[in-house]
Scaffold this motif. Structure first.
Motif, short mmCIF file in Angstrom:
data_model
loop_
_atom_site.label_atom_id
_atom_site.label_comp_id
_atom_site.label_asym_id
_atom_site.label_seq_id
_atom_site.Cartn_x
_atom_site.Cartn_y
_atom_site.Cartn_z
N ARG A 67 0.82 -1.22 0.00
CA ARG A 67 0.00 0.00 0.00
C ARG A 67 0.85 1.27 0.00
O ARG A 67 1.84 1.36 0.74
N VAL A 68 0.46 2.23 -0.83
CA VAL A 68 1.08 3.54 -0.81
C VAL A 68 0.37 4.41 0.23
O VAL A 68 -0.86 4.44 0.27
N LEU A 69 1.16 5.07 1.10
CA LEU A 69 0.59 6.02 2.06
C LEU A 69 0.91 7.44 1.60
O LEU A 69 1.98 7.71 1.04
N GLY A 70 -0.01 8.34 1.82
CA GLY A 70 0.21 9.74 1.48
C GLY A 70 0.28 10.58 2.73
O GLY A 70 -0.06 10.10 3.81
N PRO A 71 0.70 11.82 2.67
CA PRO A 71 1.06 12.53 1.44
C PRO A 71 2.48 12.18 0.96
O PRO A 71 3.15 11.37 1.59
N LEU A 72 2.90 12.79 -0.15
CA LEU A 72 4.25 12.58 -0.66
C LEU A 72 5.29 13.03 0.36
O LEU A 72 5.02 13.92 1.17
N ARG A 73 6.44 12.40 0.31
CA ARG A 73 7.54 12.78 1.20
C ARG A 73 8.76 13.21 0.38
O ARG A 73 8.79 13.04 -0.83
N LYS A 74 9.75 13.66 1.08
CA LYS A 74 10.98 14.10 0.40
C LYS A 74 11.74 12.91 -0.16
O LYS A 74 12.39 12.99 -1.20
N PHE A 75 11.69 11.77 0.57
CA PHE A 75 12.39 10.57 0.12
C PHE A 75 11.45 9.36 0.14
O PHE A 75 10.61 9.25 1.04
N THR A 76 11.62 8.49 -0.83
CA THR A 76 10.84 7.26 -0.85
C THR A 76 11.34 6.32 0.25
O THR A 76 12.55 6.19 0.46
N GLN A 77 10.41 5.69 0.94
CA GLN A 77 10.76 4.80 2.05
C GLN A 77 9.80 3.62 2.07
O GLN A 77 8.58 3.81 2.01
N VAL A 78 10.36 2.41 2.15
CA VAL A 78 9.56 1.19 2.21
C VAL A 78 9.67 0.62 3.61
O VAL A 78 10.77 0.48 4.14
N GLU A 79 8.52 0.29 4.23
CA GLU A 79 8.53 -0.28 5.58
C GLU A 79 7.97 -1.69 5.54
O GLU A 79 6.84 -1.91 5.10
N VAL A 80 8.77 -2.63 6.00
CA VAL A 80 8.39 -4.05 5.97
C VAL A 80 8.60 -4.65 7.36
O VAL A 80 9.23 -4.05 8.22
N SER A 81 8.08 -5.85 7.54
CA SER A 81 8.36 -6.60 8.77
C SER A 81 9.65 -7.38 8.59
O SER A 81 10.17 -7.51 7.47
N ILE A 82 10.16 -7.93 9.66
CA ILE A 82 11.36 -8.79 9.55
C ILE A 82 11.03 -10.01 8.68
O ILE A 82 11.82 -10.42 7.84
N GLY A 83 9.83 -10.56 8.86
CA GLY A 83 9.42 -11.69 8.02
C GLY A 83 9.42 -11.33 6.54
O GLY A 83 9.89 -12.11 5.70
N ASP A 84 8.89 -10.15 6.22
CA ASP A 84 8.92 -9.67 4.83
C ASP A 84 10.36 -9.54 4.34
O ASP A 84 10.69 -9.93 3.21
N SER A 85 11.19 -8.95 5.18
CA SER A 85 12.59 -8.70 4.81
C SER A 85 13.29 -10.01 4.46
O SER A 85 14.02 -10.11 3.47
N ILE A 86 13.04 -11.05 5.25
CA ILE A 86 13.63 -12.37 5.00
C ILE A 86 13.09 -12.93 3.68
O ILE A 86 13.84 -13.46 2.86
N LYS A 87 11.80 -12.80 3.46
CA LYS A 87 11.19 -13.30 2.23
C LYS A 87 11.80 -12.62 0.99
O LYS A 87 11.99 -13.25 -0.05
N LEU A 88 12.08 -11.33 1.11
CA LEU A 88 12.66 -10.58 0.00
C LEU A 88 14.15 -10.88 -0.18
O LEU A 88 14.73 -10.58 -1.22
N GLY A 89 14.76 -11.47 0.86
CA GLY A 89 16.20 -11.72 0.81
C GLY A 89 17.01 -10.50 1.21
O GLY A 89 18.17 -10.35 0.84
N LEU A 90 16.41 -9.62 1.97
CA LEU A 90 17.08 -8.41 2.45
C LEU A 90 17.43 -8.56 3.93
O LEU A 90 17.02 -9.51 4.58
N SER A 91 18.19 -7.61 4.43
CA SER A 91 18.44 -7.52 5.88
C SER A 91 18.08 -6.12 6.31
O SER A 91 18.93 -5.36 6.80
N ALA A 92 16.83 -5.76 6.11
CA ALA A 92 16.39 -4.40 6.41
C ALA A 92 16.63 -4.09 7.88
O ALA A 92 16.24 -4.88 8.75
N PRO A 93 17.27 -2.96 8.18
CA PRO A 93 17.56 -2.61 9.57
C PRO A 93 16.33 -2.04 10.28
O PRO A 93 15.43 -1.50 9.64
N VAL A 94 16.31 -2.17 11.60
CA VAL A 94 15.26 -1.57 12.42
C VAL A 94 15.60 -0.09 12.59
O VAL A 94 16.62 0.25 13.20
N ARG A 95 14.78 0.79 12.05
CA ARG A 95 15.08 2.22 12.04
C ARG A 95 13.81 3.04 12.27
O ARG A 95 12.71 2.61 11.92
N SER A 96 14.02 4.24 12.78
CA SER A 96 12.91 5.18 12.84
C SER A 96 12.65 5.72 11.43
O SER A 96 13.58 5.83 10.61
#
Lengths: 194, 194
Positions: A67-96
């Motif tokens: 899902r896309v959330l609005g409004p637009l931001r200065k930078f594109t940012q994708v937020e996933v769960s750790i389970g999603d991150s593993i499924k994608l083959g990423l190691s997305a860090p826990v960040r604000s």
């Protein structure tokens, strides 16, 4: 005398995977001049879920209907769960939110094109949005790490919860789906700041 | 003087969705005379992952490749996460293993047939297996609800963790994947009983 924090419980809601877009990436993904279509206001003032979705992919897999959330931001940012991150083959860090330097690369596919983010995929650090008045009630400062108790059969205490204080925000605890399921929370359940 | 529980940390491992089968259901799903093929011993003595997998389904969806664990049990039991339960369209209750009365119905499909369980699908209640010697060290009784602390960026304290004391077991904390991801734990990480 200090206020009893339990007297002002916090509504908890969980965020499924989602994406915030910058204007440039919106046009790359959905076409020149495209305007996001709001379908639902979120609790945080001005924030909303949009009709648009994208696919995200990494070395090991893809996830559709993000899902896309609005409004637009200065930078594109994708937020996933750790389970999603593993499924994608990423190691997305826990960040604000907003703290994307050096975070995971991810490929985003929309109906009109593709964006290859070099960084921007994170696992959202759990947080409590609050107004300055709430912060004063709790005696908590912006960016302070706090603990929150969730009751019930899966009762637990989340530590390292970021307090995010702003006059533009409303009192709400944001967890991801794995966190809320681990705590047995349903959207709208109340949690207590310790 | 009481022992310092932190001096005996506990190895935490997460359980993905899986199924335990009774002899009758094994034959229904895999054919008469079928014997489970062990592929990996688990930490709990005698327990192992098998080569066999099944599909499980509910009113809203299905999940393939659900691992069979051995050895056979008296009753068939399916263990899923809350996320899985929602995907299947079930409301599987949080229960200790073996406590399946009134739990969710689920359909199980194997290569040789189908089993329609009237009950038996649960979300496993988090627990710590321990020997009587461990229990004595910690001064904890079987079935007692304890709290465990997980450190790190997603540090938290799980409450309502069941102590399961048995001479046939080894010291190990069992969480489901959503719980371990919520805590930022990787398999083999140490947690502390409070």
């Amino acid at each position: 005398m200090e206020n009893n924090r339990a007297q002002r419980p916090v509504t908890a809601n969980s965020s499924n995977r989602h994406i915030h877009l910058c204007a440039e990436d919106l046009e790359k993904l959905f076409g020149k001049g495209h305007q996001l279509v709001k379908v639902k206001d979120l609790i945080q003032p001005g924030e909303h879920a949009c009709q648009e979705t994208v696919s995200i992919s990494g070395p090991k897999g893809a996830i559709d209907k993000v899902r896309v959330l609005g409004p637009l931001r200065k930078f594109t940012q994708v937020e996933v769960s750790i389970g999603d991150s593993i499924k994608l083959g990423l190691s997305a860090p826990v960040r604000s939110s907003g703290d994307i330097a050096g975070s995971s690369p991810v490929k985003i596919t929309g109906p009109a094109g593709v964006v290859e983010l070099k960084e921007g995929c994170i696992v959202a650090k759990r947080h409590v949005h609050m107004t300055p008045a709430d912060a004063e009630f709790y005696n908590i400062k912006d960016t302070e790490l706090i603990s929150i108790r969730c009751g019930g059969v899966r009762g637990l205490v989340f530590e390292n919860v970021v307090a995010r204080v702003s006059g533009k925000m409303a009192l709400e605890c944001h967890l991801d789906i794995e966190e809320s399921n681990a705590a047995g929370l349903k959207n709208g359940d109340k949690v207590i700041i310790l």
